[in-house]
Design an enzyme around this catalytic site. Structure first.
Site, PDB file in Angstrom:
ATOM      1  N   SER A 110      13.866  68.037 -66.577  1.00  0.00           N
ATOM      2  CA  SER A 110      12.525  68.592 -66.344  1.00  0.00           C
ATOM      3  C   SER A 110      11.613  68.355 -67.547  1.00  0.00           C
ATOM      4  O   SER A 110      12.048  68.432 -68.697  1.00  0.00           O
ATOM      5  CB  SER A 110      12.658  70.095 -66.100  1.00  0.00           C
ATOM      6  OG  SER A 110      11.413  70.723 -66.277  1.00  0.00           O
ATOM      7  N   TYR A 132       5.335  66.486 -65.848  1.00  0.00           N
ATOM      8  CA  TYR A 132       4.202  67.278 -65.382  1.00  0.00           C
ATOM      9  C   TYR A 132       3.006  66.667 -66.101  1.00  0.00           C
ATOM     10  O   TYR A 132       2.589  67.162 -67.149  1.00  0.00           O
ATOM     11  CB  TYR A 132       4.362  68.732 -65.822  1.00  0.00           C
ATOM     12  CG  TYR A 132       5.247  69.580 -64.941  1.00  0.00           C
ATOM     13  CD1 TYR A 132       5.111  69.575 -63.554  1.00  0.00           C
ATOM     14  CD2 TYR A 132       6.185  70.447 -65.497  1.00  0.00           C
ATOM     15  CE1 TYR A 132       5.904  70.381 -62.752  1.00  0.00           C
ATOM     16  CE2 TYR A 132       6.975  71.269 -64.697  1.00  0.00           C
ATOM     17  CZ  TYR A 132       6.821  71.227 -63.331  1.00  0.00           C
ATOM     18  OH  TYR A 132       7.599  72.039 -62.540  1.00  0.00           O
ATOM     19  N   THR A 158       5.933  64.708 -60.757  1.00  0.00           N
ATOM     20  CA  THR A 158       5.805  65.802 -59.789  1.00  0.00           C
ATOM     21  C   THR A 158       4.338  65.942 -59.383  1.00  0.00           C
ATOM     22  O   THR A 158       3.460  66.018 -60.240  1.00  0.00           O
ATOM     23  CB  THR A 158       6.335  67.120 -60.401  1.00  0.00           C
ATOM     24  OG1 THR A 158       7.740  66.989 -60.564  1.00  0.00           O
ATOM     25  CG2 THR A 158       6.060  68.316 -59.511  1.00  0.00           C
ATOM     26  N   HIS A 281       9.020  71.902 -53.880  1.00  0.00           N
ATOM     27  CA  HIS A 281       9.274  72.586 -55.153  1.00  0.00           C
ATOM     28  C   HIS A 281      10.167  73.817 -54.920  1.00  0.00           C
ATOM     29  O   HIS A 281      10.034  74.829 -55.602  1.00  0.00           O
ATOM     30  CB  HIS A 281       7.941  73.005 -55.795  1.00  0.00           C
ATOM     31  CG  HIS A 281       7.931  72.891 -57.291  1.00  0.00           C
ATOM     32  ND1 HIS A 281       7.345  71.847 -57.961  1.00  0.00           N
ATOM     33  CD2 HIS A 281       8.440  73.703 -58.276  1.00  0.00           C
ATOM     34  CE1 HIS A 281       7.474  72.020 -59.265  1.00  0.00           C
ATOM     35  NE2 HIS A 281       8.148  73.141 -59.481  1.00  0.00           N
ATOM     36  N   ARG A 284       8.276  77.062 -54.254  1.00  0.00           N
ATOM     37  CA  ARG A 284       7.731  77.742 -55.443  1.00  0.00           C
ATOM     38  C   ARG A 284       6.278  77.391 -55.722  1.00  0.00           C
ATOM     39  O   ARG A 284       5.721  77.830 -56.710  1.00  0.00           O
ATOM     40  CB  ARG A 284       8.576  77.358 -56.669  1.00  0.00           C
ATOM     41  CG  ARG A 284       9.999  77.840 -56.579  1.00  0.00           C
ATOM     42  CD  ARG A 284      10.873  77.141 -57.588  1.00  0.00           C
ATOM     43  NE  ARG A 284      10.711  77.604 -58.946  1.00  0.00           N
ATOM     44  CZ  ARG A 284      11.302  78.667 -59.469  1.00  0.00           C
ATOM     45  NH1 ARG A 284      12.104  79.398 -58.711  1.00  0.00           N
ATOM     46  NH2 ARG A 284      11.122  79.013 -60.720  1.00  0.00           N
TER      47      ARG A 284
HETATM   48  C1  LIG Z   1      14.067  77.775 -61.910  1.00  0.00           C
HETATM   49  C2  LIG Z   1      13.425  76.536 -61.363  1.00  0.00           C
HETATM   50  C3  LIG Z   1      12.669  75.735 -62.201  1.00  0.00           C
HETATM   51  C4  LIG Z   1      12.077  74.575 -61.699  1.00  0.00           C
HETATM   52  N1  LIG Z   1      11.400  73.752 -62.554  1.00  0.00           N
HETATM   53  C5  LIG Z   1      10.925  72.581 -62.094  1.00  0.00           C
HETATM   54  C6  LIG Z   1      10.350  71.655 -62.994  1.00  0.00           C
HETATM   55  O1  LIG Z   1      10.288  71.880 -64.201  1.00  0.00           O
HETATM   56  N2  LIG Z   1       9.867  70.495 -62.468  1.00  0.00           N
HETATM   57  C7  LIG Z   1       9.917  70.204 -61.129  1.00  0.00           C
HETATM   58  O2  LIG Z   1       9.454  69.140 -60.706  1.00  0.00           O
HETATM   59  N3  LIG Z   1      10.493  71.052 -60.271  1.00  0.00           N
HETATM   60  C8  LIG Z   1      11.008  72.220 -60.724  1.00  0.00           C
HETATM   61  N4  LIG Z   1      11.642  73.063 -59.857  1.00  0.00           N
HETATM   62  C9  LIG Z   1      11.815  72.651 -58.452  1.00  0.00           C
HETATM   63  C10 LIG Z   1      13.124  71.856 -58.300  1.00  0.00           C
HETATM   64  O3  LIG Z   1      13.041  70.612 -58.952  1.00  0.00           O
HETATM   65  C11 LIG Z   1      13.450  71.584 -56.834  1.00  0.00           C
HETATM   66  O4  LIG Z   1      12.359  70.987 -56.214  1.00  0.00           O
HETATM   67  C12 LIG Z   1      13.865  72.839 -56.068  1.00  0.00           C
HETATM   68  O5  LIG Z   1      14.504  73.773 -56.905  1.00  0.00           O
HETATM   69  C13 LIG Z   1      14.787  72.466 -54.932  1.00  0.00           C
HETATM   70  O6  LIG Z   1      15.085  73.570 -54.161  1.00  0.00           O
HETATM   71  P1  LIG Z   1      16.434  74.434 -54.300  1.00  0.00           P
HETATM   72  O7  LIG Z   1      16.315  75.220 -55.550  1.00  0.00           O
HETATM   73  O8  LIG Z   1      16.386  75.273 -53.079  1.00  0.00           O
HETATM   74  O9  LIG Z   1      17.594  73.489 -54.332  1.00  0.00           O
HETATM   75  C14 LIG Z   1      12.225  74.231 -60.335  1.00  0.00           C
HETATM   76  C15 LIG Z   1      12.989  75.044 -59.506  1.00  0.00           C
HETATM   77  C16 LIG Z   1      13.598  76.178 -60.009  1.00  0.00           C
HETATM   78  C17 LIG Z   1      14.453  77.017 -59.095  1.00  0.00           C
END
Ligand SMILES: Cc1cc2nc3c(=O)[nH]c(=O)nc-3n(C[C@H](O)[C@H](O)[C@H](O)COP(=O)(O)O)c2cc1C
Length: 395
Positions: A110, A132, A158, A281, A284
């Site tokens: 990340s 990012y 992303t 994401h 999220r």
């Molecule tokens: C705690 C956390 C931090 C994340 N941080 C990033 C990030 O820094 N960059 C990004 O592109 N996606 C981020 N994501 C999204 C993940 O890359 C991914 O798309 C997502 O977690 C997939 O779904 P899942 O958790 O249900 O497997 C984050 C997800 C979580 C849970």
């Protein structure tokens, strides 16, 4: 016998992580945005697809290896980029990198990670970097130069975070980035002495306050610092024009993550992206976003057959992974499961999560009548609530 023998599924790790982590940290990992419609939808969609397996096909020799973008991985799943991992487990990014290399899994570092990319790319030489990026070409170019020098050959941009998400659960738990210590957080930390000692205290005494070491070309701010321009500054200006520009400048692999609309998939292919990652994401960012598995078929239809389409969001079982493969995805990424593993038992917990998913995929391949992933085809899935007989049959 390992103390982890009682953990039989990813869900077991989630339940235990909930006990081990302070509420604010657990909810940061688990949660989605607003009413969590997207988050819940990501899981619910898997139940709409059911299998129709084949039998008697000699599945005594099986492989789940897959070759994507010129590299062969031992399994069709890998670690999605997750930021601020150091609050879940001490030195979490290094642990993920080591496990990805040991298990031969794809691993995306990340842009909001806390261990320098120069270290991580030594631990996991084939790691990818997720940016990012701000809409500022000088900065993007500088980051690309740093990645090149660190030996990183794959950049993932992303595209679903042009502004910060409305994560109400984080606000209710006093969890903010920049991180600020409040009495609520201190109270929650004190109720989790193991986390307080093993994660918080040891991190502070060894490496100090975690920093966004990979966000920029130089060491970024600490997670408690309120920088003048804010670490999200300029992201809302990023456009396909910038990606075209980066495509001309970066000769190695370039991917976009967060593609949900077929038109964006078409543009990504036309500007020369090497692959796209269908993702919301993990529920999220935009609430009520379509589930990635549901968006997948339209995305696949909009890009040339040779362009790999990857996916993440809600994958917790081997059957989930194989459903996406049957629909045409080349690789699946997981985000939360490995963090739950890390929260429960560090390196061993991450490895156990990998082991569980890998053995589920192996067993499910056999039960589907497949020797390898090339045999996991569309005819093996059906829609759960499809009409039992078609109206033409009744006529
Ligand atoms: C705690 C956390 C931090 C994340 N941080 C990033 C990030 O820094 N960059 C990004 O592109 N996606 C981020 N994501 C999204 C993940 O890359 C991914 O798309 C997502 O977690 C997939 O779904 P899942 O958790 O249900 O497997 C984050 C997800 C979580 C849970």
């Amino acid at each position: 016998m390992s103390a982890l023998h009682k953990f039989l599924s990813v869900g077991d790790f989630e339940r235990e992580a909930k006990k081990r982590l302070p509420k604010a940290v657990f909810e940061y990992v688990r949660g989605g945005t607003e009413d969590e419609v997207a988050l819940n939808g990501n899981r619910a969609v898997f139940e709409q697809l059911v299998f129709r397996a084949r039998g008697l096909r000699d599945v005594s020799t099986r492989s789940q290896a897959v070759t994507v973008l010129g590299h062969t991985y031992a399994s069709p799943f890998g670690f999605a980029p997750t930021g601020v991992n150091s609050i879940v487990c001490r030195d979490c990014d290094s642990k993920l990198a080591r496990e990805a290399a040991r298990s031969q899994l794809p691993y995306i570092v990340s842009g909001a990670s806390n261990v320098a990319i120069e270290t991580l790319s030594k631990l996991a030489p084939h790691c990818w970097y997720q940016g990012y990026f701000p809409g500022d070409r000088t900065r993007i170019g500088n980051i690309a130069d740093r990645l090149d020098a660190a030996g990183v050959r794959t950049i993932v941009v992303t595209i679903d975070t042009c502004v910060g998400a409305n994560r109400e659960n984080n606000q209710r738990n006093d969890f903010t980035i920049p991180f600020q210590l409040t009495t609520k957080l201190i109270g929650s930390g004190l109720m989790h002495p193991r986390w307080l000692l093993e994660v918080f205290a040891k991190t502070m005494f060894t490496t100090g306050t975690p920093r966004f070491v990979n966000m920029y070309e130089t060491m970024g701010p600490s997670i408690t610092e309120n920088t003048t321009d804010g670490f999200r500054a300029g992201r809302d200006r990023l456009s396909w024009e910038d990606l075209k520009w980066l495509r001309d400048r970066w000769p190695e692999k370039l991917l976009v993550k967060g593609v949900m609309h077929p038109k964006d998939a078409e543009i990504a292919a036309s500007v020369g992206m090497d692959a796209v990652i269908v993702s919301n994401h993990g529920g999220r960012q935009l609430d009520s976003a379509i589930a990635p598995l549901q968006a997948l078929p339209d995305v696949i239809r909009s890009v040339p057959k040779t362009l790999p389409v990857l996916i993440d969001g809600g994958f917790r079982r081997g059957t989930d992974v194989l459903k996406a493969i049957a629909l045409g995805a080349k690789l699946v990424f997981i985000g939360r499961p490995q963090l739950y593993g890390a929260a429960v038992a560090g390196t061993e917990g991450i490895a156990k999560v990998v082991d569980i998913l890998r053995s589920e995929i192996d067993r499910d391949l056999a039960l589907l009548g497949c020797k390898d992933l090339s045999e996991v085809s569309l005819d093996l899935v059906s829609i759960r609530n499809a009409p039992l007989i078609s109206t033409t049959q009744i006529d």
